[in-house]
Design a protein around this motif. Structure first.
Motif, short mmCIF file in Angstrom:
data_model
loop_
_atom_site.label_atom_id
_atom_site.label_comp_id
_atom_site.label_asym_id
_atom_site.label_seq_id
_atom_site.Cartn_x
_atom_site.Cartn_y
_atom_site.Cartn_z
N TYR A 155 0.74 -1.30 -0.31
CA TYR A 155 -0.30 0.02 0.29
C TYR A 155 1.11 1.39 0.02
O TYR A 155 0.36 2.41 -0.78
CB TYR A 155 -1.28 -0.20 1.15
CG TYR A 155 -2.16 0.97 0.66
CD1 TYR A 155 -2.75 0.39 0.24
CD2 TYR A 155 -1.94 2.49 1.33
CE1 TYR A 155 -4.28 1.54 0.51
CE2 TYR A 155 -2.68 3.36 1.41
CZ TYR A 155 -4.42 2.69 0.32
OH TYR A 155 -5.43 3.27 0.93
N SER A 182 3.49 2.62 -7.89
CA SER A 182 2.34 0.80 -8.31
C SER A 182 3.03 0.97 -9.82
O SER A 182 2.51 1.85 -10.20
CB SER A 182 1.41 0.72 -7.84
OG SER A 182 0.68 -0.68 -8.38
N SER A 183 3.13 -0.05 -10.80
CA SER A 183 2.81 -0.19 -11.79
C SER A 183 1.17 -0.12 -12.63
O SER A 183 1.54 0.29 -13.27
CB SER A 183 3.10 -1.95 -12.78
OG SER A 183 2.82 -2.82 -11.89
N ASN A 184 -0.09 -0.10 -11.25
CA ASN A 184 -1.44 0.39 -11.34
C ASN A 184 -0.84 1.28 -11.22
O ASN A 184 -2.16 1.42 -10.78
CB ASN A 184 -2.08 -0.95 -11.90
CG ASN A 184 -1.61 -2.11 -12.21
OD1 ASN A 184 -1.40 -2.25 -12.92
ND2 ASN A 184 -1.24 -3.01 -11.59
N GLU A 185 -0.95 3.34 -11.81
CA GLU A 185 -1.25 3.92 -10.54
C GLU A 185 -2.59 3.73 -10.40
O GLU A 185 -2.70 4.69 -9.39
CB GLU A 185 -0.88 4.83 -11.54
CG GLU A 185 1.50 5.16 -11.65
CD GLU A 185 1.70 6.11 -11.32
OE1 GLU A 185 1.17 7.02 -12.46
OE2 GLU A 185 2.68 6.85 -11.29
N SER A 244 -0.68 4.64 -5.04
CA SER A 244 0.28 5.18 -5.69
C SER A 244 1.22 6.22 -4.46
O SER A 244 0.90 6.94 -4.51
CB SER A 244 0.98 4.98 -7.19
OG SER A 244 2.46 4.78 -7.29
N VAL A 277 -6.36 -6.39 -7.98
CA VAL A 277 -5.86 -5.59 -7.55
C VAL A 277 -6.74 -4.67 -7.43
O VAL A 277 -6.82 -4.31 -6.43
CB VAL A 277 -4.46 -4.19 -8.08
CG1 VAL A 277 -3.86 -3.66 -6.85
CG2 VAL A 277 -3.51 -5.62 -7.83
N ARG A 332 -8.54 -2.75 -3.92
CA ARG A 332 -8.71 -1.59 -3.74
C ARG A 332 -9.81 -0.99 -3.89
O ARG A 332 -9.86 -0.01 -3.23
CB ARG A 332 -7.35 -0.57 -4.49
CG ARG A 332 -5.75 -1.53 -4.55
CD ARG A 332 -5.19 -0.82 -3.39
NE ARG A 332 -3.96 -1.50 -3.31
CZ ARG A 332 -2.97 -0.10 -3.69
NH1 ARG A 332 -2.90 0.54 -4.06
NH2 ARG A 332 -1.59 -0.82 -3.06
N SER A 369 9.50 -2.48 -7.52
CA SER A 369 7.83 -2.80 -7.51
C SER A 369 6.82 -4.01 -7.65
O SER A 369 7.46 -4.41 -9.07
CB SER A 369 7.65 -1.04 -7.97
OG SER A 369 6.12 -1.87 -7.82
N HIS A 416 3.29 -4.16 -6.75
CA HIS A 416 2.19 -4.02 -7.34
C HIS A 416 2.35 -2.64 -8.04
O HIS A 416 3.08 -1.58 -7.56
CB HIS A 416 1.56 -4.44 -5.67
CG HIS A 416 1.58 -5.97 -5.51
ND1 HIS A 416 2.79 -6.24 -4.59
CD2 HIS A 416 0.93 -6.56 -5.15
CE1 HIS A 416 2.65 -7.52 -4.26
NE2 HIS A 416 1.10 -7.15 -4.56
#
Length: 319
Positions: free
Chosen positions: A163, A167-170, A174, A270, A274, A317, A319
């Motif tokens: 957390y 993150s690569s998935n902003e 992130s 993910v 979230r 990173s 996640h």
């Protein structure tokens, strides 16, 4: 239990399992035998870590988790099973539970929970990431009366790269300490309860050593409750900079979640988790830390410091 436990740990060297194992080993005087069950592949690929555990008095049992004979052999003399298997192996716990039920010496089984409460509310039963864990809980309700359990529910992991990391998935949230950039979920003011990974290990140890308070319960445990905005403020304070900030609204998060599941994208879980957290899915009427004797946990400031250090040192990173 009046006598010191003989423990067997599954997933002992994994992402959260390594923290759980470390905490159990650190509490060595509270237990009798500590053993871990590991695959031949892990035995070879993580030899130094396993050697270190062996030197600390941990028994290393090598075998195939899908083999009835090898698991039953590992269960000999064991009274407590602790599972830290990862999300991809959650369903593998069901035969482990069935074999534990067939082993009279085993009287306690802690399944791999360590995350969102999968029975938080009516909607929880339909959440896709919860389905295998729900099956595990159902299996534990079918065992003999003297095979007890506890669900160690911790909410999301706080540590980088989780957390409190970039993150690569902003758009799923992130905190990038190098770019001084954050993407906050919702309006940034929604409360979320987080747990430090080391605290997860502490929670497991205290669950085992305070069994009268823990047995047959879903323990709601966490390190602290905060908001994305408070997290950002702590990062800005510690980096001495004003960060650039974007927001992913709850509606946008739901949209991204639906698209990810439709495409079969790995990030689908993910986005769902979230979204659950942003909806308040880590907030409980009370937390159970003190029920099992936990009075000290990591602080937001400590874990932000750790995250900044890890990012500066170039930890990739995940996640």
């Amino acid at each position: 239990m009046s006598e010191k436990a003989n423990l067997l740990i599954f997933g002992a060297t994994g992402t959260i399992g390594s923290y759980i194992t470390a905490a159990i080993v650190a509490a060595r005087p509270s237990f009798n035998r500590i053993a871990i069950f590991t695959s031949p592949n892990t035995f070879n690929s993580k030899a130094p870590a396993l050697d270190a555990l062996r030197q600390q008095g941990v028994d290393i049992l090598v075998g195939d988790i899908t083999s009835r004979e090898e698991v039953l052999k590992a269960y000999e003399g064991i009274d407590t099973v602790v599972s830290a298997l990862g999300r991809g192996a959650i369903a593998a716990q069901i035969p482990l539970i069935e074999l534990a039920n067939a082993t009279p010496s085993i009287t306690r089984f802690l399944p791999s929970e360590y995350g969102t409460d999968i029975e938080y509310g009516p909607a929880s039963a339909t959440e896709k990431p919860h389905q295998q864990k729900l099956k595990v809980r159902a299996a534990l309700k079918q065992v003999r009366p003297d095979l007890e359990y506890a669900y160690v529910v911790t909410g999301p992991y706080a540590d980088f790269p989780f957390y409190l990391g970039r993150s690569s998935n902003e758009q799923a949230g992130s905190f990038d300490a190098l770019a001084k950039r954050a993407v906050l979920l919702g309006d940034g003011q929604g409360r979320v309860s987080l747990s430090g990974c080391a605290d997860v290990g502490t929670f497991v140890v205290h669950t085992l050593t305070h069994w009268d308070a823990a047995r047959n319960r879903a323990l709601k445990l966490n390190s602290f409750t905060t908001t994305p905005a408070e997290i950002l403020a702590e990062f800005e304070k510690q980096t001495g900079a004003t960060w650039s900030v974007e927001y992913t609204s709850l509606d946008k998060l739901k949209e991204l979640e639906a698209e990810a599941w439709e495409k079969g994208a790995p990030a689908a879980t993910v986005f769902t988790l979230r979204r659950i957290w942003t909806e308040g899915g880590t907030l409980y009427e009370r937390r159970d830390n003190e029920d099992i004797g936990v009075t000290h946990t990591a602080t937001l400031g400590e874990l932000v410091t750790d995250s900044i250090r890890a990012q500066i040192e170039g930890v990739p990173s995940k996640h």
